[in-house]
Scaffold this active site. Structure first.
Site, PDB file in Angstrom:
ATOM      1  CE  LYS A 107     -42.422  10.669  88.867  1.00 21.77           C
ATOM      2  NZ  LYS A 107     -43.477  10.294  87.906  1.00 21.77           N
TER       3      LYS A 107
HETATM    4  N1  GLU Z   1     -42.895   9.004  84.314  1.00 29.51           N
HETATM    5  C1  GLU Z   1     -44.038   8.339  83.769  1.00 29.51           C
HETATM    6  C2  GLU Z   1     -45.226   8.500  84.680  1.00 29.51           C
HETATM    7  O1  GLU Z   1     -45.276   9.391  85.496  1.00 29.51           O
HETATM    8  C3  GLU Z   1     -43.751   6.892  83.402  1.00 29.51           C
HETATM    9  C4  GLU Z   1     -43.307   6.011  84.507  1.00 29.51           C
HETATM   10  C5  GLU Z   1     -42.810   4.631  84.071  1.00 29.51           C
HETATM   11  O2  GLU Z   1     -42.886   4.303  82.906  1.00 29.51           O
HETATM   12  O3  GLU Z   1     -42.347   3.916  84.954  1.00 29.51           O
HETATM   13  O4  GLU Z   1     -46.196   7.796  84.556  1.00 29.51           O
END
Ligand code: GLU
Length: 419
Positions: A107
């Protein structure tokens, strides 16, 4: 939406520690998974188009990459912390494992309020973050995507920034997902998380022998996830009774007109003031008398203070870590069925995986194919987790966590790195 004193990191760690106990994990592996593999703080100081120089804290966390490169979105909010990003990266490890895509968990975060800036200023900040974090981003390292406060335009700028630095038109492989379709994004990615939430609700209705058209729903959040879920629910004749966002809460006992609400929200920046609805108190959304409550906004929103007042039989967690551990206990005691975040909102990262393969293979996937695969995967995983929970007499969160963590542990040992 309040920032709760219970942090996303505390919630993620708490859920992991309970799982480690249930799975009887040995101390070295427990410790390895409780800590991220790498967490980085990068300070950027870009000059905005107005000439103003800003100092912005940004973070990149790779929690685990046993199953594949770290995957997870870029969160841009005015108060995001390294701890939040650490907790969210851990969530991504379990989410990618559970939904069955060959990624680990990561993240990133940018501490900046996107609503306070012009699109030009936001682009400068995104590009500056990308330059600062470039050695931590790559198809085999960490692949960003949209998350709270970021969107496909931002992902397009990330891709452009990287290809520009290489002096090439495209990147060598997929460095970022959730891009605009014209820049190699995939059809249906924007709606994938919200639609995925509804596919788990459909699977739940099937299990409970009821029809989605009979469901009365309340949604916290009308951003990317909440609005796509609302549209999909309306399409299937479910009644969306109430919606809350930062501007306020609105309700209509006959069901809100979602199409008209989308237009209103685009024009005014929020749901407040929508004509065909009653305007309610901001925090009243959780008290809505409904069948399904969808928290699709920030983390730590369902707390010990409001969990007793929830008037829904099912909670479908569209947001990441919306329920604090204390609230979770209350919901379990009250026999409220919780479809946990790592399952419920995994549609986004699943379609990110399709985008990753599409770009790697220089393919083009049709919208029909994307939706078919998303629906099939969400239904399959929902049924597996539901059946496992029923068989073991545990909650769906416990079943989802046990499945996800076991797979990561297996990958770690198969690699042979530990102990
Ligand atoms: N931000 C989204 C999540 O928390 C998608 C993450 C992604 O597609 O890598 O799942």
């Amino acid at each position: 939406m309040k920032r709760s004193k219970d942090s996303i990191l505390q919630t993620s760690l708490h859920n992991f520690e309970l799982t480690a106990k249930r799975l009887n994990l040995d101390e070295p592996i427990r410790q390895k998974l409780a800590e991220p593999r790498e967490k980085i703080e990068i300070n950027i100081n870009p000059t905005l188009p107005t000439g103003k120089v800003v100092n912005v804290k940004t973070f990149v966390v790779r929690h685990n990459d046993a199953l594949g490169p770290a995957k997870g979105g870029v969160r841009m909010t005015q108060d995001v912390t390294l701890d939040d990003i650490t907790g969210l990266a851990m969530e991504m490890t379990w989410k990618t494992s559970l939904i069955g895509v060959p990624f680990g968990g990561g993240k990133s975060g940018i501490r900046f309020d996107p609503a306070s800036s012009s699109p030009g200023a936001k682009e400068v900040i995104i590009r500056s973050f990308t330059r600062g974090a470039i050695r931590h981003i790559g198809p085999e390292i960490y692949i960003p995507a949209p998350d709270m406060g970021t969107n496909e335009a931002d992902m397009g700028h990330i891709r452009d920034c990287i290809s520009y630095s290489e002096g090439t038109s495209i990147t060598k492989g997929c460095f970022v997902t959730g891009k605009p379709v014209i820049l190699g994004g995939i059809l249906g990615r924007r709606q994938a998380t919200g639609k995925g939430v509804v596919y788990t609700i459909l699977a739940m209705c099937e299990k409970l022998g009821t029809d989605i058209s009979k469901m009365r729903v309340a949604i916290q959040g009308f951003g990317n996830v909440g609005s796509a879920a609302a549209a999909e629910l309306a399409k299937r004749q479910a009644k969306v009774l109430a919606i809350a966002d930062l501007s306020g809460t609105i309700a209509n006992p006959d069901g809100l007109d979602i199409e008209a609400l989308l237009q209103h929200s685009q024009a005014t920046g929020g749901v407040k003031g929508f004509k065909k609805a009653t305007q309610l108190d901001k925090d009243s959304i959780f008290e809505t008398d409904c069948d399904i409550l969808i928290p699709a906004a920030a983390g730590s929103q369902i707390t010990a203070e409001n969990a007793e007042k929830i008037n829904a039989g099912v909670i479908a967690e569209g947001a990441n870590a919306p329920t604090t551990p204390q609230a979770d206990e209350i919901l379990n005691k009250r026999d409220i069925l919780v479809i946990p975040d790592i399952l419920c909102n995994a549609g986004g990262v699943f379609v990110s995986y399709l985008e990753y393969t599409q770009e790697t293979q220089r393919e083009q996937m049709t919208l029909d194919k994307v939706e078919q695969r998303l629906s099939k995967r969400m239904t399959q995983r929902f049924n597996e987790v539901y059946d496992f929970a029923a068989e073991k007499g545990i909650t769906m969160r416990e079943a989802a966590m046990d499945t996800a963590v076991s797979k990561v542990v297996e990958a770690v040992f198969t690699r042979g790195l530990l102990p």
